[in-house]
Design an enzyme around this catalytic site. Sequence first.
Site, PDB file in Angstrom:
ATOM      1  N   LYS B  79      22.677  -0.047   9.325  1.00  0.00           N
ATOM      2  CA  LYS B  79      21.264  -0.268   9.672  1.00  0.00           C
ATOM      3  C   LYS B  79      21.150  -0.984  11.019  1.00  0.00           C
ATOM      4  O   LYS B  79      21.867  -1.975  11.249  1.00  0.00           O
ATOM      5  CB  LYS B  79      20.583  -1.080   8.565  1.00  0.00           C
ATOM      6  CG  LYS B  79      19.063  -1.210   8.755  1.00  0.00           C
ATOM      7  CD  LYS B  79      18.403  -1.928   7.568  1.00  0.00           C
ATOM      8  CE  LYS B  79      16.900  -2.070   7.761  1.00  0.00           C
ATOM      9  NZ  LYS B  79      16.240  -2.769   6.633  1.00  0.00           N
ATOM     10  N   SER B 154      12.066  -0.524   4.479  1.00  0.00           N
ATOM     11  CA  SER B 154      12.362  -0.321   5.878  1.00  0.00           C
ATOM     12  C   SER B 154      13.686   0.404   6.144  1.00  0.00           C
ATOM     13  O   SER B 154      13.852   0.994   7.206  1.00  0.00           O
ATOM     14  CB  SER B 154      12.401  -1.675   6.595  1.00  0.00           C
ATOM     15  OG  SER B 154      13.483  -2.454   6.123  1.00  0.00           O
ATOM     16  N   SER B 178      13.174  -3.275   0.647  1.00  0.00           N
ATOM     17  CA  SER B 178      13.605  -2.352   1.713  1.00  0.00           C
ATOM     18  C   SER B 178      14.925  -1.635   1.480  1.00  0.00           C
ATOM     19  O   SER B 178      15.307  -0.780   2.272  1.00  0.00           O
ATOM     20  CB  SER B 178      13.682  -3.099   3.047  1.00  0.00           C
ATOM     21  OG  SER B 178      12.400  -3.261   3.588  1.00  0.00           O
TER      22      SER B 178
END
Lengths: 99, 496
Positions: B79, B154, B178
């Site tokens: 990420k 997210s 998320s």
Amino acid sequence: MSAITRDEVAHLARLSRLALADEELDHFAAQLDQIVGAVARVAEVASADIPPSSHALPLTNVFRPDEVRPSLTPQQALSGAPAVQDDRFRVPRILGEEA
Amino acid sequence: MSLIHKTAAELGRLIATGETSSVEVAQAHLDRIAAVEPKVHAFLHVDPDGVLAQARAVDERLAAGERLGPLAGVPIAHKDVFTTADMPTTAGSKILEGWRPPYDATVTQRLRAAGLVILGKTNLDEFAMGSSTENSAYGPTRNPWDLTRIPGGSSGGASASVAAYEAPLSTGTDTGGSIRQPAAVTGIVGMKPTYGGSSRYGLIAFASSLDTPGPFARNVLDAALLHEAFSGHDPMDSTSIDAPVPPVVEAARQASVDGLRIGVVKEFGGDGYQPGVLARFQEAVDLLESLGAKVVEVSCPSFTYALPAYYLIAPSECSSNLARFDAMRYGLRVGDDGTRSAEEVMALTRAAGFGPEVKRRIMLGTYALSSGYYDAYYGSAQKVRTLIARDFEAAFHQVDVLISPTTPTTAFPIGERADDPMAMYLADLCTIPSNLAGNAAISVPCGRADEDGLPVGLQIMAPVLGDDRCYRVGAAVEKAFEDRWGGPLLKEAPAL
């Protein structure tokens, strides 16, 4: 009655160091008013006898030994800087003309 | 079966025994990325030469007899909110476009130490604020099940990359859901470890008392292997827990719920929940009973206040954390023409560099923390946080784990909630309590909703440092469902 006015949003933008355009202020004022109205519900159950929690873990005063350890070199620390001068961050003026 | 369809555990075994090489596995995934990225857009950065160099280095270390662990040579998508010294790190924001951090996050360091090969950096909602990746400054990621829909957020690039077979594993961060919400809506496994169980050092901060790194995988055992690889105490993070990592891999292999007490959270269901989500959830409840668990209903009345409390606490912490983006030391600087003051440059830079959701949250947090409003908003939210922790504590006296749907609905269409913040926030309704209380929680696939054929997630919540229970129950559910479905849910996804 709205919970949060356009003038208040303009004030918040100043505090937040966000140079917002007029139309952004209008847009955010309506949205923030709706959000603040919805989250205000927390007061319904937050009675005086409940202690607040700032954190999930009961940690206090986490120390490490006060020893010199390797850290970033000046070159590494400055590697992402928008402007550099003499191994330092170069910044716009921080004092007013009159100062 | 091609290399990209294998599990991470299998790939690790094949590489360790020399039946394939890390370079071969990396190349297969790079080919897949080249083929499907134009449709999915899970990645913000991929450097094929750098990937192959990492893979070659791992192959050499293994050939030299170095012992690297079960995931050595396996590729992973990382990420883009973890710092990486050899790759740009943007947090999905224009304010950090092109930034090369001077150091690796602890999670990054541990991936490298375990011999994992970092394929690239995945897309996310700007500064991890959002539930759809639509808040990324670099364009949305698309759900591999239906390219017109969101992959969650997210960590939407992370979930999509794994669901699209671009990577067998990925990292995520979970502040209000998320990891779990993107995993649920893409039909994969996503785990939020106990807060403090995985290090935040080098994780670009959103809400420091909530942010938790965790794994994504296509099956529960792979998620446990990755969890184990990057978790554990880190002296660089003062909120890191100085205790052994719970036995997550052993628990994933145990895969049994026999004799466990499981609580269904009464407050999560009814109005606002998609019928197909509730139907699949009820099936999971029945399944757990048939596997020997004792299922009871448990009431957690404060959970209905978790969402409003979260949308005061997280923005408050964000307004403070994001003050560091001041146009002085790194990142974007706008309007520095020699006439403007530092403060004016700061305000112009932040206005140009942050997207609308980040601006909303910074101002909301500034409001909640301002004198005169502090007690009514931030102070009350902190009290709700206490009440939620108490509800969990009471519940875990009655049961070993709690379960709920992971999300109230399946993946929604891109654009549907983009300018309606309150509607967007509802995606995290069921996941937020575990962030506020810091306990462990996982999402595992539990079928597809009848209305739209899209994946539904089952959330399993365990006490603080009870992460192994999430894996134990998750693996049992996975095994039973896969027997029923004739394989993983993801094999029902349309070809890309």
